[in-house]
Write a protein that holds these residues in place. Structure first.
Motif, mmCIF file in Angstrom:
data_model
loop_
_atom_site.group_PDB
_atom_site.id
_atom_site.type_symbol
_atom_site.label_atom_id
_atom_site.label_comp_id
_atom_site.label_asym_id
_atom_site.label_seq_id
_atom_site.Cartn_x
_atom_site.Cartn_y
_atom_site.Cartn_z
ATOM 1 N N ASN A 59 0.578 -22.670 -10.493
ATOM 2 C CA ASN A 59 2.346 -23.202 -10.608
ATOM 3 C C ASN A 59 2.795 -21.534 -10.376
ATOM 4 O OD1 ASN A 59 2.062 -25.684 -11.283
ATOM 5 N ND2 ASN A 59 1.824 -25.137 -13.652
ATOM 6 N N LEU A 60 1.551 -20.664 -10.110
ATOM 7 C CA LEU A 60 2.969 -18.916 -9.616
ATOM 8 C C LEU A 60 3.593 -19.102 -7.933
ATOM 9 C CD1 LEU A 60 0.311 -16.392 -10.506
ATOM 10 C CD2 LEU A 60 2.731 -17.005 -11.243
ATOM 11 N N GLN A 61 4.622 -18.512 -8.319
ATOM 12 C CA GLN A 61 5.619 -18.794 -6.998
ATOM 13 C C GLN A 61 5.221 -17.414 -6.194
ATOM 14 O OE1 GLN A 61 8.050 -20.978 -6.585
ATOM 15 N NE2 GLN A 61 7.543 -21.780 -8.381
ATOM 16 N N LYS A 62 5.814 -17.307 -4.454
ATOM 17 C CA LYS A 62 5.379 -16.204 -4.086
ATOM 18 C C LYS A 62 5.703 -15.095 -4.640
ATOM 19 C CE LYS A 62 5.055 -14.752 0.717
ATOM 20 N NZ LYS A 62 5.541 -15.863 2.081
ATOM 21 N N TYR A 63 4.851 -13.626 -4.878
ATOM 22 C CA TYR A 63 5.533 -12.937 -5.308
ATOM 23 C C TYR A 63 5.402 -12.809 -6.606
ATOM 24 C CZ TYR A 63 6.149 -11.747 -0.510
ATOM 25 O OH TYR A 63 5.994 -11.817 1.249
ATOM 26 N N GLY A 64 5.028 -14.189 -7.469
ATOM 27 C CA GLY A 64 4.981 -13.412 -9.015
ATOM 28 C C GLY A 64 4.143 -13.096 -9.349
ATOM 29 N N LYS A 65 4.317 -12.443 -10.798
ATOM 30 C CA LYS A 65 3.290 -11.966 -11.225
ATOM 31 C C LYS A 65 1.899 -12.903 -11.738
ATOM 32 C CE LYS A 65 5.347 -7.972 -12.237
ATOM 33 N NZ LYS A 65 4.646 -6.349 -12.642
ATOM 34 N N TYR A 66 1.318 -11.892 -11.948
ATOM 35 C CA TYR A 66 -0.397 -12.481 -12.777
ATOM 36 C C TYR A 66 -0.398 -13.253 -14.076
ATOM 37 C CZ TYR A 66 -5.272 -14.226 -12.567
ATOM 38 O OH TYR A 66 -6.147 -14.752 -13.021
ATOM 39 N N PHE A 84 -7.090 -14.929 -4.676
ATOM 40 C CA PHE A 84 -7.100 -13.593 -5.278
ATOM 41 C C PHE A 84 -5.148 -13.190 -4.880
ATOM 42 C CE2 PHE A 84 -6.044 -15.524 -0.467
ATOM 43 C CZ PHE A 84 -5.445 -14.493 -0.202
ATOM 44 N N THR A 85 -5.943 -12.385 -5.210
ATOM 45 C CA THR A 85 -4.788 -11.480 -5.682
ATOM 46 C C THR A 85 -4.383 -9.574 -5.516
ATOM 47 O OG1 THR A 85 -4.741 -10.644 -7.731
ATOM 48 C CG2 THR A 85 -4.061 -12.601 -7.461
ATOM 49 N N TYR A 86 -3.515 -9.220 -4.771
ATOM 50 C CA TYR A 86 -3.997 -7.991 -4.528
ATOM 51 C C TYR A 86 -2.279 -6.966 -5.464
ATOM 52 C CZ TYR A 86 0.218 -9.328 -1.958
ATOM 53 O OH TYR A 86 1.452 -9.320 -0.849
ATOM 54 N N GLU A 87 -2.880 -6.137 -5.054
ATOM 55 C CA GLU A 87 -1.883 -4.793 -6.450
ATOM 56 C C GLU A 87 -1.018 -3.967 -5.794
ATOM 57 O OE1 GLU A 87 -1.591 -2.566 -10.495
ATOM 58 O OE2 GLU A 87 -2.150 -4.240 -10.439
ATOM 59 N N VAL A 88 0.076 -3.629 -5.248
ATOM 60 C CA VAL A 88 0.473 -2.210 -4.587
ATOM 61 C C VAL A 88 1.238 -1.405 -5.130
ATOM 62 C CG1 VAL A 88 1.718 -0.793 -2.930
ATOM 63 C CG2 VAL A 88 0.289 -3.835 -2.718
ATOM 64 N N THR A 89 0.293 -0.387 -5.580
ATOM 65 C CA THR A 89 1.140 1.159 -6.458
ATOM 66 C C THR A 89 1.773 2.168 -5.402
ATOM 67 O OG1 THR A 89 -0.039 0.541 -8.361
ATOM 68 C CG2 THR A 89 0.952 2.825 -8.043
ATOM 69 N N PHE A 90 3.136 2.320 -5.396
ATOM 70 C CA PHE A 90 3.945 3.838 -4.918
ATOM 71 C C PHE A 90 3.723 4.674 -5.592
ATOM 72 C CE2 PHE A 90 5.044 -0.474 -2.323
ATOM 73 C CZ PHE A 90 4.232 0.416 -1.028
ATOM 74 N N GLU A 91 2.763 5.817 -4.632
ATOM 75 C CA GLU A 91 3.161 7.268 -5.478
ATOM 76 C C GLU A 91 4.043 8.052 -4.999
ATOM 77 O OE1 GLU A 91 0.106 8.623 -7.152
ATOM 78 O OE2 GLU A 91 -0.514 6.852 -7.860
#
Length: 154
Positions: free
Chosen positions: A44-51, A74-81
């Motif tokens: 039931n997760l929406q697009k771009y929703g948090k896991y 599948f999921t992915y996580e992006v971290t910007f520094e």
């Protein structure tokens, strides 16, 4: 100076939109990870929703068995520094390698391959030219023989 091993970003200025800060990616790192997801919790997760659950990632293990007919989550996580690396110097870590890290074997291997292929082309070229020259000589000999016959017949 960065090493290029981590996600590095710098602020940039976009034309006509100077009041909004922008960023340019100057490096990135990808870490693949296999995680056993609970299919029911993500249905039931929406697009771009948090896991819903925190994901513990161990890149050395494959913890998600795949079975025929079973949906794959599948999921992915992006971290910007942010980083101090400037856009024009983003390749410095690769172009200015310190020490003797020249790949002599690769250079020699490339030269040998080029020499070998050039030799093959040269041999094919010489065989073709030699065959053409022999044909022209045979045609010339036939023409000489006809001229000699005409001269002796007179």
């Amino acid at each position: 100076m960065g090493t290029g091993d981590t996600p590095d970003m710098i602020p940039s200025i976009r034309k006509g939109d100077s009041d909004k800060p922008g960023y340019m990616v100057v490096g990135f790192e990808v870490i693949p990870c296999s995680v056993m997801h609970n299919v029911d919790s993500v249905k039931n997760l929406q697009k771009y929703g948090k896991y819903p659950n925190a994901v513990k990632c161990d890149p050395n293990t494959a913890s998600m068995p795949i079975k025929e007919g079973q949906p794959i989550v599948f999921t992915y996580e992006v971290t910007f520094e942010e980083s101090d690396i400037k856009w024009p110097s983003r390749w410095d870590a690769y172009l200015k390698m310190e020490g003797s890290k020249v790949h002599w074997f690769s250079i020699l291997n490339s030269l040998m391959v080029i020499t070998f292929l050039a030799g093959i082309v040269l041999v094919i070229f010489l065989r073709t030219v030699r065959r053409d020259l022999t044909r022209y000589e045979e045609l010339d000999k036939e023409a000489q023989a006809q001229m000699n016959e005409e001269v002796t017949a007179l």
